[in-house]
Design a protein around this motif. Structure first.
Motif, PDB file in Angstrom:
ATOM      1  N   ARG A 153     -20.531 -47.543  88.078  1.00 36.24           N
ATOM      2  CA  ARG A 153     -19.389 -46.935  88.762  1.00 36.24           C
ATOM      3  C   ARG A 153     -18.133 -47.754  88.477  1.00 36.24           C
ATOM      4  O   ARG A 153     -18.203 -48.877  87.995  1.00 36.24           O
ATOM      5  N   HIS A 194     -20.425 -55.790 102.481  1.00 32.15           N
ATOM      6  CA  HIS A 194     -21.731 -56.062 103.124  1.00 32.15           C
ATOM      7  C   HIS A 194     -21.876 -57.548 103.456  1.00 32.15           C
ATOM      8  O   HIS A 194     -22.870 -58.190 103.117  1.00 32.15           O
ATOM      9  N   MET A 217     -21.426 -42.377  99.499  1.00 30.80           N
ATOM     10  CA  MET A 217     -22.465 -43.147  98.788  1.00 30.80           C
ATOM     11  C   MET A 217     -23.793 -43.063  99.541  1.00 30.80           C
ATOM     12  O   MET A 217     -24.863 -43.126  98.938  1.00 30.80           O
ATOM     13  N   LYS A 233     -18.609 -52.784  94.043  1.00 32.67           N
ATOM     14  CA  LYS A 233     -19.556 -53.703  94.676  1.00 32.67           C
ATOM     15  C   LYS A 233     -18.885 -55.015  95.069  1.00 32.67           C
ATOM     16  O   LYS A 233     -17.825 -55.374  94.564  1.00 32.67           O
TER      17      LYS A 233
HETATM   18  C1  LIG Z   1     -22.746 -48.546  99.868  1.00 34.74           C
HETATM   19  C2  LIG Z   1     -22.981 -49.395  98.712  1.00 34.74           C
HETATM   20  O1  LIG Z   1     -23.098 -50.589  98.821  1.00 34.74           O
HETATM   21  C3  LIG Z   1     -23.097 -48.810  97.410  1.00 34.74           C
HETATM   22  O2  LIG Z   1     -22.812 -47.612  97.257  1.00 34.74           O
HETATM   23  O3  LIG Z   1     -23.477 -49.510  96.454  1.00 34.74           O
END
Ligand SMILES: CC(=O)C(=O)O
Ligand SMILES: NC(=O)C1=CN([C@@H]2O[C@H](COP(=O)(O)OP(=O)(O)OC[C@H]3O[C@@H](n4cnc5c(N)ncnc54)[C@H](O)[C@@H]3O)[C@@H](O)[C@H]2O)C=CC1
Length: 372
Positions: free
Chosen positions: A15, A96, A133, A75
């Motif tokens: 991505r 995250h 996502m 990311k």
């Molecule tokens: C949400 C997430 O960490 C991802 O789409 O890779």
């Protein structure tokens, strides 16, 4: 504002943070967008597509990070990118942080303004930059899980839909939010027997109203999880407490009771994972390992495998916020938009998201105090 978009460097992460449509929206609003050379190729977007949309192509990641006021990524930065952090830089990406202590400390030390896509939250408690996502990963979790149930892939050799005269497979989904609902839709579509567990009775009611009869809803508690998991062919971990580490809901003892060749797909791995026997994050190039005879899948960037769909879906939701940050400046944008303010995890060296502070036992500073 200068917005920089580096090429993603995580394993098989194809991505990119902006599609050409996203670039055009930002450039039309008067901003400059610097794309790293070939950053979009994995998603099928060439340098020429970006140049036509108004971007400037920059040759190295160092140049992108060095020139940008705001870096947009997909990311969380990897350690080799931490050297690019500097005071005042705005970093807008999935972070995250509850599962990323070293990254948290690096962002604090370098006084980066770190805005996490996944904690931007609207008044109705929905997570608009996580949703697309999660839709992708929820749908993929069943696609991936049924592959690993096949014998040549290490599974027990079950066709989840069954055939006339043979029982279908059992799919157990823990967490009935966006990932869980999308997984359930796919599994029901294939003809599996589907059970979904959530801790929120209202959510269970909604799911029952939507799909009653075609799926079983269960309150999430250790008794029901144990009963459901030991009968499951495929378990999907889909829980979330926004910003916090995922709770370990499936214990090692429960995994030991599953029949050999069953499969676990822990989508919640990006928040640390909800299965006790998942002790490592796996990658698209080496996605599974077997423990107690059960195939474990714990890829933290599942949508990276379907980058064309995912890049477009992600850009659709990030660009309105990027426009607001770029046009008003981060301070004013955060003050004006309470949903965006919830995305701010770190600013001026202060940790401003309570669940992340608790996860790492670091001091928490309320956002208004941190930005003055
Ligand atoms: C949400 C997430 O960490 C991802 O789409 O890779
Ligand atoms: N691995 C990957 O590539 C990806 C991972 N994700 C992750 O998937 C996870 C789920 O995301 P969403 O579905 O969007 O979240 P969501 O907020 O829509 O749903 C989470 C659900 O978990 C439920 N829940 C919380 N505690 C629970 C418990 N103890 N037992 C059962 N249910 C419980 C909540 O009530 C809620 O319905 C997140 O960690 C998200 O970051 C999302 C996209 C990609």
């Amino acid at each position: 504002m200068i917005i920089g978009v580096p090429k993603e460097i995580k394993n098989n992460e194809n991505r990119v943070a902006l599609s050409p449509a996203g670039v055009q929206a930002l450039v039309k609003a008067g901003h400059r967008v610097m794309m790293e050379n070939n950053a979009g190729l994995g998603s099928g977007f060439t340098n020429e597509h970006y140049e036509e949309a108004g971007a400037e192509i920059v040759h190295t990641a160092q140049d992108v990070w060095g020139m940008a006021d705001m870096v947009m990524k997909v990311k969380e930065p990897l350690p080799e990118e931490y050297a690019f952090f500097r005071p005042g830089l705005v970093l807008f990406t999935y972070l995250h942080l509850a599962a990323e202590e070293t990254l948290t400390k690096a962002l604090l030390e370098k006084r980066v303004t770190a805005i996490a896509y996944e904690t931007i939250q609207l008044a109705d408690r929905s997570l608009p930059l996580l949703t697309p996502m999660s839709e992708v990963a929820g749908r993929m979790s069943v696609q991936v899980g049924i592959q690993f149930l096949e014998k040549p892939k290490g599974g027990k050799g079950i066709l989840v839909g069954g055939v006339p005269g043979v029982s279908p497979g059992r799919v157990v989904i823990i967490g009935g939010g966006v990932v869980g609902t999308n997984a359930a839709k796919m599994a029901m579509g294939l003809g599996a027997q589907v059970t979904i567990l959530d801790i929120n009775p209202e959510r269970l009611r909604e799911l029952d109203d939507l799909y009653g009869g075609r799926l079983q809803t269960l309150m999430s508690n250790s008794y029901n999880i144990e009963t459901a998991v030991k009968q499951a062919d495929l378990v999907i971990g889909a829980v979330l407490i926004p910003g916090a580490r995922a709770p370990k809901l499936v214990t090692e003892d429960m995994v030991k009771q599953m029949s050999p060749g069953s499969v676990i797909v822990d989508v919640a791995i990006d928040q640390g994972g909800s299965i006790e026997t998942i002790d490592r994050v796996t990658t698209h190039s080496d996605p599974t390992y077997v423990k107690h005879g059960v195939v474990h899948y714990a890829v933290a960037n599942m949508p990276g495998a379907v980058p064309r769909t995912s890049t477009i879906a992600l850009t659709n939701v990030t660009v309105p916020y990027a426009l607001k940050i770029a046009s008003l400046g981060p301070g004013a944008a955060i003050k004006q938009d309470p949903a965006l303010a919830l995305g701010v995890n770190a600013v001026n060296g202060a940790l401003t998201y309570q669940a992340v502070a608790e996860a790492h036992q670091l001091p928490y500073t309320p956002l208004d105090k941190a930005i003055g």
